[in-house]
Design a protein around this motif. Structure first.
Motif, PDB file in Angstrom:
ATOM      1  N   PHE A 161      -0.477  -0.239  11.752  1.00  0.00           N
ATOM      2  CA  PHE A 161       0.774   0.235  11.167  1.00  0.00           C
ATOM      3  C   PHE A 161       1.917   0.105  12.167  1.00  0.00           C
ATOM      4  N   TYR A 162       1.625   0.504  13.404  1.00  0.00           N
ATOM      5  CA  TYR A 162       2.675   0.559  14.417  1.00  0.00           C
ATOM      6  C   TYR A 162       3.024  -0.812  14.979  1.00  0.00           C
ATOM      7  N   THR A 163       2.276  -1.797  14.580  1.00  0.00           N
ATOM      8  CA  THR A 163       2.665  -3.156  14.935  1.00  0.00           C
ATOM      9  C   THR A 163       3.913  -3.568  14.142  1.00  0.00           C
ATOM     10  N   TYR A 164       4.037  -2.970  12.955  1.00  0.00           N
ATOM     11  CA  TYR A 164       5.109  -3.408  12.064  1.00  0.00           C
ATOM     12  C   TYR A 164       6.198  -2.393  11.816  1.00  0.00           C
ATOM     13  N   ILE A 167       0.235   8.322   7.295  1.00  0.00           N
ATOM     14  CA  ILE A 167       0.143   6.964   7.825  1.00  0.00           C
ATOM     15  C   ILE A 167      -1.257   6.411   7.602  1.00  0.00           C
ATOM     16  N   VAL A 168      -2.239   7.232   7.861  1.00  0.00           N
ATOM     17  CA  VAL A 168      -3.609   6.753   7.739  1.00  0.00           C
ATOM     18  C   VAL A 168      -3.935   6.414   6.283  1.00  0.00           C
ATOM     19  N   ASP A 169      -3.313   7.100   5.357  1.00  0.00           N
ATOM     20  CA  ASP A 169      -3.515   6.754   3.948  1.00  0.00           C
ATOM     21  C   ASP A 169      -3.044   5.330   3.684  1.00  0.00           C
ATOM     22  N   ILE A 170      -1.891   5.029   4.250  1.00  0.00           N
ATOM     23  CA  ILE A 170      -1.305   3.707   4.022  1.00  0.00           C
ATOM     24  C   ILE A 170      -2.217   2.620   4.574  1.00  0.00           C
ATOM     25  N   THR A 171      -2.661   2.814   5.810  1.00  0.00           N
ATOM     26  CA  THR A 171      -3.488   1.759   6.407  1.00  0.00           C
ATOM     27  C   THR A 171      -4.822   1.648   5.676  1.00  0.00           C
ATOM     28  N   GLN A 172      -5.359   2.777   5.282  1.00  0.00           N
ATOM     29  CA  GLN A 172      -6.622   2.728   4.545  1.00  0.00           C
ATOM     30  C   GLN A 172      -6.442   1.985   3.227  1.00  0.00           C
ATOM     31  N   GLU A 173      -5.380   2.357   2.518  1.00  0.00           N
ATOM     32  CA  GLU A 173      -5.096   1.718   1.233  1.00  0.00           C
ATOM     33  C   GLU A 173      -4.908   0.215   1.420  1.00  0.00           C
ATOM     34  N   ALA A 174      -4.336  -0.158   2.564  1.00  0.00           N
ATOM     35  CA  ALA A 174      -4.085  -1.574   2.820  1.00  0.00           C
ATOM     36  C   ALA A 174      -5.303  -2.267   3.417  1.00  0.00           C
ATOM     37  N   ALA A 192       0.845  -1.202   0.000  1.00  0.00           N
ATOM     38  CA  ALA A 192       0.000   0.000   0.000  1.00  0.00           C
ATOM     39  C   ALA A 192       0.879   1.251   0.000  1.00  0.00           C
ATOM     40  N   ALA A 193       1.919   1.215   0.805  1.00  0.00           N
ATOM     41  CA  ALA A 193       2.814   2.368   0.869  1.00  0.00           C
ATOM     42  C   ALA A 193       3.457   2.604  -0.501  1.00  0.00           C
ATOM     43  N   ARG A 194       3.916   1.546  -1.131  1.00  0.00           N
ATOM     44  CA  ARG A 194       4.510   1.685  -2.472  1.00  0.00           C
ATOM     45  C   ARG A 194       3.543   2.389  -3.412  1.00  0.00           C
ATOM     46  N   ARG A 195       2.312   1.896  -3.455  1.00  0.00           N
ATOM     47  CA  ARG A 195       1.331   2.472  -4.374  1.00  0.00           C
ATOM     48  C   ARG A 195       1.161   3.974  -4.120  1.00  0.00           C
ATOM     49  N   LEU A 196       1.090   4.314  -2.841  1.00  0.00           N
ATOM     50  CA  LEU A 196       0.845   5.717  -2.504  1.00  0.00           C
ATOM     51  C   LEU A 196       2.075   6.581  -2.727  1.00  0.00           C
ATOM     52  N   PHE A 197       3.241   6.047  -2.412  1.00  0.00           N
ATOM     53  CA  PHE A 197       4.466   6.822  -2.644  1.00  0.00           C
ATOM     54  C   PHE A 197       4.538   7.203  -4.115  1.00  0.00           C
ATOM     55  N   GLN A 198       4.112   6.315  -4.963  1.00  0.00           N
ATOM     56  CA  GLN A 198       4.149   6.643  -6.380  1.00  0.00           C
ATOM     57  C   GLN A 198       3.036   7.615  -6.772  1.00  0.00           C
TER      58      GLN A 198
END
Lengths: 223, 223, 223, 223
Positions: A67-70, A53-60, A38-44
């Motif tokens: 998120f903070y577990t990892y 951060i919330v974008d990443i978790t939402q996308e995932a 998800a982070a990859r997709r959004l970074f691009q």
DNA sequence: GATGAATGAGCTTTCATTCAT
DNA sequence: CATGAATGAAAGCTCATTCAT
């Protein structure tokens, strides 16, 4: 002819656990990978700085807290992705034999490897570039990543120089110039959307443009 | 020999008033200039993204609110600075005569102009690069700024190509590669602090490294 | 006799989640309700315009940021409260039968319903009035809310007119006058603290005063 | 028939000096009047709350600082305007003779006076209403302004009551209801832009609608 | 008097990070 | 592990008011 796109991208090869080094369960492995993807997709698509951060978790499709577990923070995500990116470039560059054979073919091969590595890792390329400009820590890391490639260029130039075939009083400066060209050329065409009035380039045209510059700079002077 | 650093940097030539186009008093002109100068200093030392409005006013010795007397937001500050930067590059490039004379001398001159323009405008270079990676609006603007230089390279290449002196099937791609080299090479050495184990380069070494790449790519192949 | 205050006020019936439409957890429902209740209290005591977001969260015993978990801004809070207010008035008006029965009893009933609805929703009444005067968006919404009631008045008047029992050349204007009376009379006595030297009115006196005006305007002329 | 629009609006009759009571020069008188007129225009077009000090000075073509030469703050501007407004209403009401003559003609006259006073003072009406809802100080002042008119209504009703011609157990409440009707009816149609689907009313229709309500409430019951 | 730059308190909004369930 | 509500530090921006020229 230019070698075709080699292999897959991906967030593979990163099964370490959370901060403490614990091993992950199967479910954990899946969650972590989903977040990285998800982070990859959004970074691009939105850029590193604009990705929350919330974008990443939402996308995932995960909860924010997961998120903070990892990961401890966004930087750690990029660090992980960058590591994979560097590994791929290194591996491919190692496979190349710089000295023997037709010089132009070698240069072409080198540029193809770099272009396709970047194309396979567009999100990483975008994010690293951006992060290196906002965060001293990443500027250093990015310098490290590219220093290998610069070193190979410089060594090559020095070799030819000693052999009296070309005059390059400052091999490192020239290597840096060629490396800068490759880095930013890839960024411009793969991430930023090209130059004005020319949004994209075919792989071959791009690779050959880079190769031409590198080859003429290093070898052609000798002829 | 490389021409020495020509002229001054600065936030000169921008006596417009606040958003509405009102003219400024003498005092206003001074304050505005102080803010621009403060912004420049900070854009270079902390980076564009990390510079807050309050940092700028503090650095300028002004109250926070005073910023908004002159600018609507940080973007507008950069826009103003970028305009001056582009103007300087444009002016200097116009003075160069690309066609006549010794080609290498010309290329060297060109690279010197670019290097010194960037050196005079390090804050602008840093900020534009960074902003172009976080803000689509600035990515476009930056593309516009550099497109002139790219166009000149491409025209030059095309001219030689027609004269049968060099083979460059894709002049624009080559021009983009050379331009990318110059942009990022300047960024790396003037802003980022150089490559690993080599924090800086003398002006001459830097300029000659760029010139070598450009000259060999465009002209040397013809010999 | 005038019907007694019927039911409860409250921020009930609004279990939607944050902006995105997510559903809330039980804890979330509680927090959201606490914020709405706090806002109600403050809208009444300090007025809508003078109530800051931080006042609301403080009154609710929450952190400032929590507000934005549930609402995008203060307007959204009022919108939510207004919706509930309108719903109550609508519901109660629907229950009334305007045509049959003793006309004065009906009018009295109508005024009682309106008065008690406003009394149950003093904060909403205050806030809507105020917001409608500062914000075109709310002016429109408020016009919509009251248009139903106006329409009912006008229809009633038109009916009697056709029956030849009363002359009202402009039913809508008359309906608007009666509606204005009821709106502002309720505002004055329930929110503003009454007229000079008379800070309050008993429910019955207030309701009967309104009813007298309405009844005589619509029906009494016919006798 | 309804009496036609009587007289002029204006910021006349306010030649006091700045806060300290100093007398103004001719130039000062002009500046002050320009500011008051500018404020009126803006109070009507953007509303009282949304009008900033700088808006007023800009609209008046003066420098921001000049505002404070004449007024301590925005409230003082409104106070001044409100004073003129109240003076006009008072003066006109005094001219009316409530007791003698045809009751309906009198009521009509009264409503015409009120309507046209408001129409001549739309900015004041708008601003007073708004300010009274945000500022306790203005709520009090507004109550004072309208209390005269309420008193006259109440006295009239009481008179008829004593004469046994109409039953109005609570003259003040009824007077308040009628006054509320007139105040808010004028606000709705002169300031807010009317009701849904009916943006405006002719003077006569408006005046007659108000008169009908007042007349029937006070007198018609007696017939 | 007139001017408009300077000031900073006040408010809004965002978002990384924590933590109870 | 997963969840998402809670938190509050940071910014950004506005605007009434002051004051030097």
């Amino acid at each position: 002819m230019v070698r075709q796109d080699p292999s897959a991208p991906g967030a593979e090869g990163s099964e370490q656990g959370p901060a403490d080094g614990t091993l992950l369960t199967a479910r954990g492995v899946r969650s972590r990978a989903a977040l990285l993807e998800a982070a990859r997709r959004l970074f691009q698509s939105k850029g590193y700085a604009n990705t929350k951060i919330v974008d990443i978790t939402q996308e995932a499709g995960k909860a924010l807290g997961s998120f903070y577990t990892y990961f401890a923070n966004k930087e750690e995500v990029l660090e992980q992705l960058a590591k994979d990116f560097k590994a791929e470039i290194d591996r491919r560059l190692t496979e190349l034999d710089f000295v023997s054979g037709d010089p132009y073919a070698l240069v072409l091969e080198l540029c193809a490897v770099y272009w396709h590595s970047c194309k396979n890792h567009q999100p990483e390329l975008a994010a690293i570039f951006q992060a290196s400009m906002m965060d001293e820590q990443f500027a250093v890391r990015w310098r490290e990543i590219r220093s290998d490639a610069r070193g190979k260029f410089a060594a090559q130039i020095r070799g030819l120089d000693k052999a009296g075939r070309v005059a390059n009083p400052e091999p490192e400066a020239t290597a840096s110039a060629l490396g800068s060209m490759m880095d930013y050329f890839c960024y411009v065409w793969l991430i930023e959307g090209g130059e004005m009035n020319r949004p994209s380039l075919s792989d071959n045209v791009a690779i050959e443009a880079m190769a031409r510059v590198v080859y003429r700079t290093i070898f052609a002077a000798a002829e």
